[in-house]
Design a protein around this motif. Structure first.
Motif, PDB file in Angstrom:
ATOM      1  N   VAL A 133       0.284  -8.519   5.913  1.00  0.00           N
ATOM      2  CA  VAL A 133      -0.974  -7.926   5.458  1.00  0.00           C
ATOM      3  C   VAL A 133      -1.111  -8.087   3.949  1.00  0.00           C
ATOM      4  O   VAL A 133      -2.161  -8.503   3.438  1.00  0.00           O
ATOM      5  CB  VAL A 133      -1.043  -6.436   5.849  1.00  0.00           C
ATOM      6  N   VAL A 134      -0.046  -7.781   3.224  1.00  0.00           N
ATOM      7  CA  VAL A 134      -0.070  -7.898   1.761  1.00  0.00           C
ATOM      8  C   VAL A 134      -0.272  -9.354   1.346  1.00  0.00           C
ATOM      9  O   VAL A 134      -1.033  -9.647   0.417  1.00  0.00           O
ATOM     10  CB  VAL A 134       1.230  -7.330   1.154  1.00  0.00           C
ATOM     11  N   GLU A 135       0.388 -10.265   2.046  1.00  0.00           N
ATOM     12  CA  GLU A 135       0.248 -11.684   1.709  1.00  0.00           C
ATOM     13  C   GLU A 135      -1.187 -12.169   1.938  1.00  0.00           C
ATOM     14  O   GLU A 135      -1.719 -12.950   1.132  1.00  0.00           O
ATOM     15  CB  GLU A 135       1.219 -12.514   2.549  1.00  0.00           C
ATOM     16  N   SER A 136      -1.821 -11.707   3.015  1.00  0.00           N
ATOM     17  CA  SER A 136      -3.209 -12.114   3.269  1.00  0.00           C
ATOM     18  C   SER A 136      -4.138 -11.598   2.177  1.00  0.00           C
ATOM     19  O   SER A 136      -5.125 -12.258   1.836  1.00  0.00           O
ATOM     20  CB  SER A 136      -3.664 -11.614   4.646  1.00  0.00           C
ATOM     21  N   LEU A 137      -3.828 -10.430   1.624  1.00  0.00           N
ATOM     22  CA  LEU A 137      -4.596  -9.913   0.490  1.00  0.00           C
ATOM     23  C   LEU A 137      -4.386 -10.776  -0.748  1.00  0.00           C
ATOM     24  O   LEU A 137      -5.346 -11.168  -1.425  1.00  0.00           O
ATOM     25  CB  LEU A 137      -4.174  -8.477   0.180  1.00  0.00           C
ATOM     26  N   LYS A 138      -3.117 -11.062  -1.052  1.00  0.00           N
ATOM     27  CA  LYS A 138      -2.799 -11.848  -2.248  1.00  0.00           C
ATOM     28  C   LYS A 138      -3.482 -13.209  -2.213  1.00  0.00           C
ATOM     29  O   LYS A 138      -3.954 -13.704  -3.241  1.00  0.00           O
ATOM     30  CB  LYS A 138      -1.286 -12.033  -2.366  1.00  0.00           C
ATOM     31  N   GLN A 139      -3.522 -13.820  -1.030  1.00  0.00           N
ATOM     32  CA  GLN A 139      -4.115 -15.151  -0.880  1.00  0.00           C
ATOM     33  C   GLN A 139      -5.626 -15.112  -0.696  1.00  0.00           C
ATOM     34  O   GLN A 139      -6.254 -16.150  -0.485  1.00  0.00           O
ATOM     35  CB  GLN A 139      -3.461 -15.871   0.304  1.00  0.00           C
ATOM     36  N   ASN A 140      -6.208 -13.919  -0.738  1.00  0.00           N
ATOM     37  CA  ASN A 140      -7.655 -13.740  -0.580  1.00  0.00           C
ATOM     38  C   ASN A 140      -8.146 -14.340   0.739  1.00  0.00           C
ATOM     39  O   ASN A 140      -9.208 -14.961   0.815  1.00  0.00           O
ATOM     40  CB  ASN A 140      -8.404 -14.375  -1.758  1.00  0.00           C
ATOM     41  N   GLN A 141      -7.361 -14.135   1.801  1.00  0.00           N
ATOM     42  CA  GLN A 141      -7.698 -14.680   3.114  1.00  0.00           C
ATOM     43  C   GLN A 141      -8.517 -13.723   3.956  1.00  0.00           C
ATOM     44  O   GLN A 141      -9.002 -14.105   5.022  1.00  0.00           O
ATOM     45  CB  GLN A 141      -6.405 -15.033   3.856  1.00  0.00           C
ATOM     46  N   VAL A 142      -8.649 -12.467   3.508  1.00  0.00           N
ATOM     47  CA  VAL A 142      -9.355 -11.451   4.288  1.00  0.00           C
ATOM     48  C   VAL A 142     -10.337 -10.710   3.384  1.00  0.00           C
ATOM     49  O   VAL A 142     -10.220 -10.720   2.161  1.00  0.00           O
ATOM     50  CB  VAL A 142      -8.366 -10.444   4.923  1.00  0.00           C
ATOM     51  N   ASP A 143     -11.307 -10.073   4.026  1.00  0.00           N
ATOM     52  CA  ASP A 143     -12.230  -9.223   3.281  1.00  0.00           C
ATOM     53  C   ASP A 143     -11.571  -7.901   2.916  1.00  0.00           C
ATOM     54  O   ASP A 143     -11.709  -7.413   1.790  1.00  0.00           O
ATOM     55  CB  ASP A 143     -13.488  -8.950   4.118  1.00  0.00           C
ATOM     56  N   PHE A 144     -10.860  -7.315   3.889  1.00  0.00           N
ATOM     57  CA  PHE A 144     -10.249  -6.005   3.706  1.00  0.00           C
ATOM     58  C   PHE A 144      -8.893  -5.968   4.401  1.00  0.00           C
ATOM     59  O   PHE A 144      -8.606  -6.768   5.290  1.00  0.00           O
ATOM     60  CB  PHE A 144     -11.132  -4.900   4.317  1.00  0.00           C
ATOM     61  N   ALA A 145      -8.086  -4.987   4.001  1.00  0.00           N
ATOM     62  CA  ALA A 145      -6.840  -4.700   4.711  1.00  0.00           C
ATOM     63  C   ALA A 145      -6.727  -3.194   4.878  1.00  0.00           C
ATOM     64  O   ALA A 145      -7.153  -2.424   4.009  1.00  0.00           O
ATOM     65  CB  ALA A 145      -5.638  -5.237   3.944  1.00  0.00           C
ATOM     66  N   LEU A 146      -6.170  -2.771   5.998  1.00  0.00           N
ATOM     67  CA  LEU A 146      -5.933  -1.348   6.246  1.00  0.00           C
ATOM     68  C   LEU A 146      -4.448  -1.067   6.062  1.00  0.00           C
ATOM     69  O   LEU A 146      -3.611  -1.651   6.744  1.00  0.00           O
ATOM     70  CB  LEU A 146      -6.357  -0.946   7.660  1.00  0.00           C
ATOM     71  N   VAL A 147      -4.134  -0.161   5.133  1.00  0.00           N
ATOM     72  CA  VAL A 147      -2.746   0.199   4.843  1.00  0.00           C
ATOM     73  C   VAL A 147      -2.647   1.719   4.710  1.00  0.00           C
ATOM     74  O   VAL A 147      -3.636   2.401   4.448  1.00  0.00           O
ATOM     75  CB  VAL A 147      -2.250  -0.460   3.534  1.00  0.00           C
ATOM     76  N   SER A 148      -1.435   2.230   4.899  1.00  0.00           N
ATOM     77  CA  SER A 148      -1.204   3.663   4.698  1.00  0.00           C
ATOM     78  C   SER A 148      -0.488   3.925   3.390  1.00  0.00           C
ATOM     79  O   SER A 148      -0.446   5.071   2.918  1.00  0.00           O
ATOM     80  CB  SER A 148      -0.403   4.252   5.859  1.00  0.00           C
ATOM     81  N   VAL A 149       0.115   2.894   2.810  1.00  0.00           N
ATOM     82  CA  VAL A 149       0.731   2.977   1.483  1.00  0.00           C
ATOM     83  C   VAL A 149       0.216   1.801   0.674  1.00  0.00           C
ATOM     84  O   VAL A 149       0.365   0.647   1.084  1.00  0.00           O
ATOM     85  CB  VAL A 149       2.270   2.946   1.559  1.00  0.00           C
ATOM     86  N   ARG A 150      -0.381   2.077  -0.465  1.00  0.00           N
ATOM     87  CA  ARG A 150      -0.994   1.033  -1.288  1.00  0.00           C
ATOM     88  C   ARG A 150       0.065   0.048  -1.789  1.00  0.00           C
ATOM     89  O   ARG A 150       1.109   0.458  -2.295  1.00  0.00           O
ATOM     90  CB  ARG A 150      -1.697   1.703  -2.466  1.00  0.00           C
ATOM     91  N   PRO A 151      -0.149  -1.253  -1.640  1.00  0.00           N
ATOM     92  CA  PRO A 151       0.836  -2.239  -2.116  1.00  0.00           C
ATOM     93  C   PRO A 151       1.061  -2.127  -3.626  1.00  0.00           C
ATOM     94  O   PRO A 151       0.129  -1.862  -4.394  1.00  0.00           O
ATOM     95  CB  PRO A 151       0.183  -3.575  -1.757  1.00  0.00           C
ATOM     96  N   ASP A 152       2.316  -2.337  -4.034  1.00  0.00           N
ATOM     97  CA  ASP A 152       2.658  -2.269  -5.451  1.00  0.00           C
ATOM     98  C   ASP A 152       2.152  -3.499  -6.201  1.00  0.00           C
ATOM     99  O   ASP A 152       2.017  -4.584  -5.642  1.00  0.00           O
ATOM    100  CB  ASP A 152       4.181  -2.179  -5.626  1.00  0.00           C
ATOM    101  N   ARG A 153       1.880  -3.291  -7.480  1.00  0.00           N
ATOM    102  CA  ARG A 153       1.560  -4.375  -8.408  1.00  0.00           C
ATOM    103  C   ARG A 153       0.410  -5.268  -7.937  1.00  0.00           C
ATOM    104  O   ARG A 153       0.434  -6.486  -8.082  1.00  0.00           O
ATOM    105  CB  ARG A 153       2.806  -5.230  -8.691  1.00  0.00           C
TER     106      ARG A 153
END
Length: 293
Positions: A133-153
Motif C-alpha cells: 500500500v505504501v509503495e503504491s502511494l510512493k509511486q503515485n499509482q493510486v488516487d487514495f490509500a486506506l491506512v490505520s497508521v499514517r506512513p512515516d516520512r
C-alpha cells in the motif's frame, strides 16, 4: 491481426498475476474460458508471449513489450469511454484505491453509495499488505490509500473515516497465561500496536501469521490469544466464537484514514469522491458501524 480489447485486458491481467487461475478470478471468468482467449491472442503472434516452467508462468521479453503497448491501448480506450460520458454531463473516470488488509471491513461501506450515484465511475480496489500500500502511494499509482497508521516520512493529506480499536481476544472468556500470543507479520499496523503494548511484558512463545483473518481463525481454533482490530470480529463475537479479554491498557486506538500524496492533481472522479466523503462520512459511519462506535 484480429485481437480484441477484451483479450488485451486478459493478457495484462495474466502478466500482472503471473497466474492463469488468479487472472481468471480477477476477471470473473472461468479458467477454461480465459485460457481459450489467451490461446486465441497468442495465435496472433509468431513469437511466444510467455513460457510455462513447472507450474509458473514467465513472461518473455517479447511478451513484456506487447504488455507495455497493450497497457497504453487499454488506457486510451478507457479515456475514450470516460470522455464520452463527460460530454454527456455524467461523472466518469476511475478511482484507484489501495487498502491494507483489515481495511476490507471498512472501505466498501464508504464507497457503495458513491458508486450507486455515479454509475460511470469505475473502481479499482486493491486489498494488500501495508508495505505494498505504501509503495503504491510512493509511486503515485493510486488516487487514495486506506491506512490505520499514517506512513512515516511521507508528505500526505488525509481525511478521517472511522476510529480503529484493537482488543485482546480469545476463544474463551478467561485468560490462560500458558497459551501463546499470536502475532501478525512484521510491518503491519496491527503488529506494531501489539509490539508496543507487549514490550514491557514477558511474552510466552509466539506464533506469527500473515493476515488478520488467519490470526482470527487461529484464535478461534484455540491456538492462543491475539490483539486484533475489533472491526473484523462482529459475527465471531455475536456467535460466541471469540471473546474480548478485558485488559488494562486496551483498546489501542488509531484512526482509519484515507490518504493521498500532498499536492496530487485529482481526477474529476477523485475530487467528487472527496466532496462526497466530506458530506457523508459521519452519516455512513453511523449507518454501518453503530454497533462498533
Amino acid at each position: 491481426m484480429n485481437y480484441t480489447l477484451h483479450q488485451l485486458q486478459i493478457f495484462l491481467e495474466v502478466v500482472k498475476q503471473e497466474s492463469v487461475t488468479r487472472a481468471a478470478e480477477a476477471m470473473h471468468m472461468t479458467q477454461p474460458a480465459l485460457s481459450i482467449q489467451m490461446r486465441n491472442f497468442q495465435q496472433q503472434f509468431d513469437r511466444p508471449l510467455m513460457e510455462v516452467v513447472g507450474r509458473k508462468i514467465y513472461i518473455t521479453d517479447f511478451g513484456k513489450e506487447i504488455a507495455e503497448m497493450a497497457g497504453r491501448v487499454v488506457k486510451e480506450a478507457q479515456e475514450i469511454k470516460f470522455q464520452t460520458k463527460e460530454y454527456s454531463g455524467e461523472l466518469s473516470g476511475s478511482l484507484k484505491i489501495s487498502v491494507v488488509s483489515t481495511g476490507k471491513y471498512v472501505m466498501p461501506y464508504f464507497l457503495a453509495e458513491f458508486l450507486d450515484l455515479h454509475h460511470a465511475v469505475d473502481l479499482q480496489l486493491d486489498v494488500t499488505n501495508k508495505s505494498l500500500v505504501v509503495e503504491s502511494l510512493k509511486q503515485n499509482q493510486v488516487d487514495f490509500a486506506l491506512v490505520s497508521v499514517r506512513p512515516d516520512r511521507m508528505d500526505l493529506e488525509s481525511i478521517d473515516l472511522l476510529e480503529n480499536k484493537l482488543y485482546m481476544v480469545g476463544n474463551k472468556e478467561q485468560f490462560d497465561a500458558d497459551r501463546p500470543f499470536i502475532f501478525r507479520e512484521k510491518g503491519s499496523a496491527t503488529r506494531k500496536g501489539m509490539d508496543e503494548f507487549l514490550k514491557s511484558r514477558k511474552n510466552r512463545k509466539r506464533l506469527e501469521l500473515t493476515s488478520n483473518e488467519a490470526v482470527k481463525q487461529a484464535v478461534i481454533a484455540g491456538l492462543g490469544y491475539s490483539i486484533i482490530p475489533l472491526i473484523g470480529t462482529k459475527h465471531e463475537l455475536e456467535n460466541g466464537d471469540l471473546f474480548i479479554i478485558p485488559t488494562e491498557g486496551l483498546p489501542i486506538k488509531t484512526m482509519w484514514q484515507l490518504v493521498w500524496l500532498k499536492g496530487k492533481r485529482h481526477s474529476p472522479a477523485a475530487k467528487a469522491y472527496l466532496e462526497f466523503l466530506s458530506e457523508r462520512k459521519e452519516a455512513l459511519a453511523k449507518l454501518h458501524f453503530e454497533w462498533y462506535m
